[in-house]
Each structure stands twice: as C-alpha cells, then as structure tokens.
Design an enzyme around this catalytic site. Structure first.
Site, mmCIF file in Angstrom:
data_model
loop_
_atom_site.group_PDB
_atom_site.id
_atom_site.type_symbol
_atom_site.label_atom_id
_atom_site.label_comp_id
_atom_site.label_asym_id
_atom_site.label_seq_id
_atom_site.Cartn_x
_atom_site.Cartn_y
_atom_site.Cartn_z
ATOM 1 N N ALA A 201 0.865 -1.322 -0.066
ATOM 2 C CA ALA A 201 0.037 -0.069 0.002
ATOM 3 C C ALA A 201 0.971 1.313 0.023
ATOM 4 O O ALA A 201 1.975 1.096 0.773
ATOM 5 C CB ALA A 201 -0.875 0.054 1.131
ATOM 6 N N THR A 203 -1.069 4.732 -0.567
ATOM 7 C CA THR A 203 -2.218 5.534 0.134
ATOM 8 C C THR A 203 -3.127 4.689 0.737
ATOM 9 O O THR A 203 -4.373 5.194 1.260
ATOM 10 C CB THR A 203 -2.601 6.596 -0.783
ATOM 11 O OG1 THR A 203 -3.120 6.009 -1.972
ATOM 12 C CG2 THR A 203 -1.374 7.602 -1.044
ATOM 13 N N THR A 208 -1.887 -6.112 -1.648
ATOM 14 C CA THR A 208 -1.870 -7.577 -1.527
ATOM 15 C C THR A 208 -0.866 -8.145 -0.871
ATOM 16 O O THR A 208 -0.862 -8.958 -0.068
ATOM 17 C CB THR A 208 -1.960 -8.271 -2.922
ATOM 18 O OG1 THR A 208 -3.363 -7.543 -3.640
ATOM 19 C CG2 THR A 208 -2.131 -9.664 -2.852
ATOM 20 N N ASP A 261 -3.119 10.425 -11.940
ATOM 21 C CA ASP A 261 -3.314 9.067 -12.272
ATOM 22 C C ASP A 261 -4.140 8.942 -13.655
ATOM 23 O O ASP A 261 -5.249 8.689 -13.508
ATOM 24 C CB ASP A 261 -4.259 8.438 -11.298
ATOM 25 C CG ASP A 261 -4.231 6.870 -11.138
ATOM 26 O OD1 ASP A 261 -3.420 6.277 -11.937
ATOM 27 O OD2 ASP A 261 -5.313 6.282 -10.439
ATOM 28 N N SER A 269 2.179 1.723 -16.258
ATOM 29 C CA SER A 269 2.719 1.392 -15.063
ATOM 30 C C SER A 269 2.398 -0.348 -14.851
ATOM 31 O O SER A 269 3.194 -1.158 -14.514
ATOM 32 C CB SER A 269 1.935 1.960 -14.031
ATOM 33 O OG SER A 269 2.299 1.462 -12.484
ATOM 34 N N LYS A 293 -11.949 4.477 -9.055
ATOM 35 C CA LYS A 293 -11.188 5.097 -10.034
ATOM 36 C C LYS A 293 -11.925 5.413 -11.273
ATOM 37 O O LYS A 293 -11.672 6.511 -12.047
ATOM 38 C CB LYS A 293 -9.678 4.481 -10.407
ATOM 39 C CG LYS A 293 -8.879 4.277 -9.117
ATOM 40 C CD LYS A 293 -7.635 3.656 -9.644
ATOM 41 C CE LYS A 293 -6.606 3.717 -8.359
ATOM 42 N NZ LYS A 293 -5.200 3.135 -8.569
#
Length: 498
Positions: A201, A203, A208, A261, A269, A293
């Site tokens: 993580a 933010t 996972t 993003d 990415s 998102k």
C-alpha cells in the site's frame, strides 16, 4: 579522500549525503549551490546524492562522508571505504523533459533515456513531477507504448519454462478486494503457472503484499520466488523486492501525492510490471463505481482499449473484466481483517464473505479458460470445484510454507469504536474512498491489526443505532483520529426504501 560512513537515517527513496561543515578536504558551502554531488570510488562515478551540511560531529567528522541507509545500500561499498565527491552533472535527458513540457512528442529513445535516469536516481522529485505533469497534459498512444517498454526494460525480467504464464491485476481503489489471494491458489491447484507479484500500500489501507505478509514472507529474492513457483505453480510476493520495473515505483511515489493518475500512465505502470514478470496471459479487473477510479462504462471501455493496444504490441494476451466497484469487497479493510476474509473463503467457513468468494471464482474461471486442455466454458465450474474440494486451500498452505509461514500472533487492534446508523432505512451507497481513509487513519497498513470490520453492505436494511462498521486501532491517537473522521461522515448513505 573521505572515509565512508553509514548514517542510520531512513530517507525513503532519496539518496542523501552528509558532509561536515568543517570538512578537511572540501568547502561544503561551494557544493550547496549544486544541490547534488556525485560520490566516487577510485575515480568511478558510483552514486548521485542530495548533499546536506552537518554541524554535529557525532553524525559525521571532518574527514568523513555520511550516506543515508538507502544511499549506502545502493553504493554497495563497506563502511570505511575511501570516497571522493564532485558536483553532479544534470542528466542530459532533462532536455527531453523540457521538450515535453513545451508540448513536443518524445520518441522511444528519448523516453528510454528519461526512464533510465529516473531508475538510477538521477532525478529529483521536482524533476520527476515535471515529467509526470507534462505527460499527464498530453501523451500519445505511441508514447504510452514507449513508456511501457522503457520501464519494463529497466530492472529484472523474469522468464519461466511454462508455455502459458497467467496473471491478474486490479486497477485498485476498492477496499478489501483481495481476490488475488484466492485466485492464485485456485489457478495453481489446477496446474497453470501464476507467479503473482503484488504491491504494498502507498495511500490505501492494504496492498495484496501487506495482506499476504500476515500469512507468509513476501520479500523473496528472484531465486527464492522461482523456487516457490517451481514447487507450487504459483506465489504471492512483493514485486518491489524482485526489482521489476523499478522506475515505476519511483514514479508512483511522486504521482500519488500529486494525485496524478491518468489512463495512459496507469496502463504503462501495470503493463510494464507484467511484461517484466514474464506473463503471457493477463486478466485486468476494472471496477466501476461512484467512488472508484473508473466511474462510467465509457471510461472503462476507453481504458480497456488502451490495455488491449499495449498488450497486442508487447505480445501479452490481455483480457479485461468490468466489475462492481460501488462498495468494498469482503467484510474487512486492513491486512489482518482481509487475511481473515481470504482464509474464510478458502476454508469454506460459514461466515465467509459471499461477494469475495463469487468475484474470485469468476476471475479464476476466466483465467482457467486459457488452458487449452480445459473444455471451453467450464472455467468457472472448474474453479468452484477446486475451491469447494479443498484443493485451493491445500495449495495456499503449500505456497505459504514455501514462502515462509508467519508464525507470529496477528491480532486485531484492541481499541475499537462502532459507527452506527443515524436513522432507519436502507443502505443505498458506500463511499469506498472515505472508508479507505478511515482505515488508513486507524493505522492500517503499518499496524496490521488496524482497519475496519464491515457489518452492513448496500441494500441492507438498518434501524437507527445499528452498527455499520467497527474501527480497530492499536494506538490511542490513531483511534481518536479515525473515530472523529468517521463521526464527521461515516461514508454510508441511507435511503428510505429498499
């Protein structure tokens, strides 16, 4: 020459050098204007680092050069080695960044030079931000492809003996969405190769890798990872430790605070990491929801086409599934809570979250359809059989033991607060983003037992005072912060009718 000294200071991704103000060999004030220095060993340029001037002789002496933990590790020399410094020369690739800022399109060679210098820590955060912002303003599909290929080229690239190497990836934004930890053992139990490299993580309340670490070691070397996959057909490890597309991790560390993003950067990415991991077939999960998102089917379709375009160009067979992103998946948010959900599904426990089970089965079934030996359309049934028969649980335990089982006691945060319904009605919406922030404020993922236990989902009927969720925290300050934030706005919307 200066004597090298390790300074026990964590500077995250930055290389930082420390020089005494009363240095015997250099006048530090002359170097401050350059901001960065090159650290050399026997005349070889070894490392670029930000220079800080020190007045405390306990940190560095007049004949010493100190390096932060990260810089010392990257330099690779022993403490006490002889080094020298000189002003750092700005990388030539910054000219390409300036060109991009002025609206020009970069060719593959220019993008490769930029990414190589970023991966070598030659860029400051400000310079990385300039590159990211200029790309966010305008990026062609060819530039996106070049960015993907350049990032995949830097760092390690894995290869596997199996003709089919499958993988899955969710674009993120949905708390509790730990399908990978169920999909991997199902697919591996079937016999397909699925080397899952996952993120920690940044933010969010848990990645996972953070959740898997509750159960097993995830910071494996490349050789250790390959041995686990050889023995178990799959693994769930932290991708950062095997150095796949390292430039991407650096870019993400700057993107997140700036909330950059874009679709193109997201695709580059994800696809660069999967290409570097040696995947041949990839399933992409795109959740749609008002706090996800991606918020509309049209946006999902555009993103799907970008994934398919890049996949076709780099030889990666890409399938995209659009899923429900209107609310969290599972009953828990935070590493320990999510690990409990995963194991409940694998064990077939009566209280296992049905939504996590069903989504995992559908994704595993789609991946299994890539097996030429499996009759078409039977992937879901095969996945369900592997889960219900206990084969997936057996494989998960085998993977956990191969990676190194975590035998320490993993307990939930003892400090709790229950957030209750303010009125009678039906849960009509849940704000994924706000719940993720509350869990983060509670201390997740740093405190693995911190997070949120969910009691109600969309469509559930509640009465005033019914608990919606429980906050778990390990420290009093985190507990108060999360509880106050949740009291201000719970993240739940309650309507009047079912």
């Amino acid at each position: 020459m200066l004597t090298l000294k390790k300074i026990e200071i964590d500077t995250y991704r930055d290389n930082v050098a420390f020089l005494a103000r009363n240095c015997d060999l250099y006048r530090p004030e002359e170097y401050q204007a350059f901001k960065k220095v090159e650290v050399l060993n026997n005349g070889c340029n070894c490392l670029q680092a930000k220079l800080l001037i020190v007045d405390d002789p306990a940190i560095v002496g007049p004949n010493e050069l100190g390096l932060s933990e990260q810089a010392f590790h990257r330099l690779g020399l022993a403490a006490g080695a002889s080094v020298s410094i000189r002003p750092a020369v700005p990388p030539q690739s910054l000219d390409h960044v300036r060109s991009k800022i002025h609206g020009h399109t970069l060719d593959p060679g220019q993008i490769e030079q930029v990414i190589s210098d970023i991966a070598a820590f030659r860029y400051s955060e400000m310079e990385i931000a300039a590159f990211l912002v200029s790309c966010a303003g305008f990026m062609t599909t060819d530039e996106m492809l070049s960015l993907t290929q350049a990032m995949a080229k830097v760092g390690n690239r894995l290869s596997w003996k199996a003709p089919i190497v499958v993988d899955k990836h969710c674009i993120g934004g949905i708390p509790g969405n730990r399908t990978s930890m169920i999909v991997v053992p199902i697919v591996a139990a079937h016999g397909l190769t699925i080397p899952k490299t996952s993120s920690r993580a940044i933010t969010s309340p848990a990645g996972t890798a953070d959740t898997m670490e509750v159960l097993a070691k995830v910071d494996l070397s490349t050789r250790q990872m390959q041995k686990v996959v050889e023995d178990c057909n799959g693994c769930i490890v932290w991708g950062g430790h095997v150095n796949l597309s390292p430039a991407d991790d650096i870019l993400i560390s700057v993107e997140r605070p700036l909330m950059i993003d874009t679709r193109e950067q997201m695709v580059a990415s994800i696809m660069s990491k999967k290409a570097a991991a040696g995947s041949t077939h990839l399933l992409i999960d795109i959740p749609i929801g008002s706090s996800a998102k991606i918020r509309t089917p049209t946006d999902a379709m555009r993103l799907r086409k970008l994934f398919e375009y890049v996949g076709g160009k780099i030889g990666l067979d890409v399938s995209v599934t659009v899923t429900d992103g209107t609310q969290p998946i599972g009953n828990g948010i935070g590493p320990v809570l999510e690990a409990l959900d995963v194991m409940a599904v694998l064990e077939g426990a009566s209280g296992a979250p049905a939504d996590l089970r069903e989504k995992s089965l559908r994704m595993a079934g789609t991946i299994l359809e890539n097996d030429p030996a499996l009759h078409g359309g039977t992937g879901y049934a095969r996945a369900r059989h592997l889960l219900d028969s206990g084969a997936a649980l057996e494989t998960m335990n085998k993977i956990i033991d191969a990676q190194g089982r975590n035998t320490s006691q993993q307990e939930l945060g003892p400090l709790t607060s229950e957030i209750t319904a303010p009125a009678n009605g039906v849960i009509s919406a849940i704000d994924c983003f706000r719940l993720a922030r509350i869990a983060r404020y509670a201390g997740a993922p740093m405190d693995t037992g911190a997070g949120i236990r969910l009691f109600k989902k969309v469509g559930d009927t509640v009465r005033k005072g019914d608990p919606l969720y429980r906050i778990h925290a390990c420290f009093q300050s985190d507990h108060h912060f999360a509880a106050d934030f949740a009291t201000e706005a719970s993240g739940y919307t309650i309507g009047g009718h079912p």
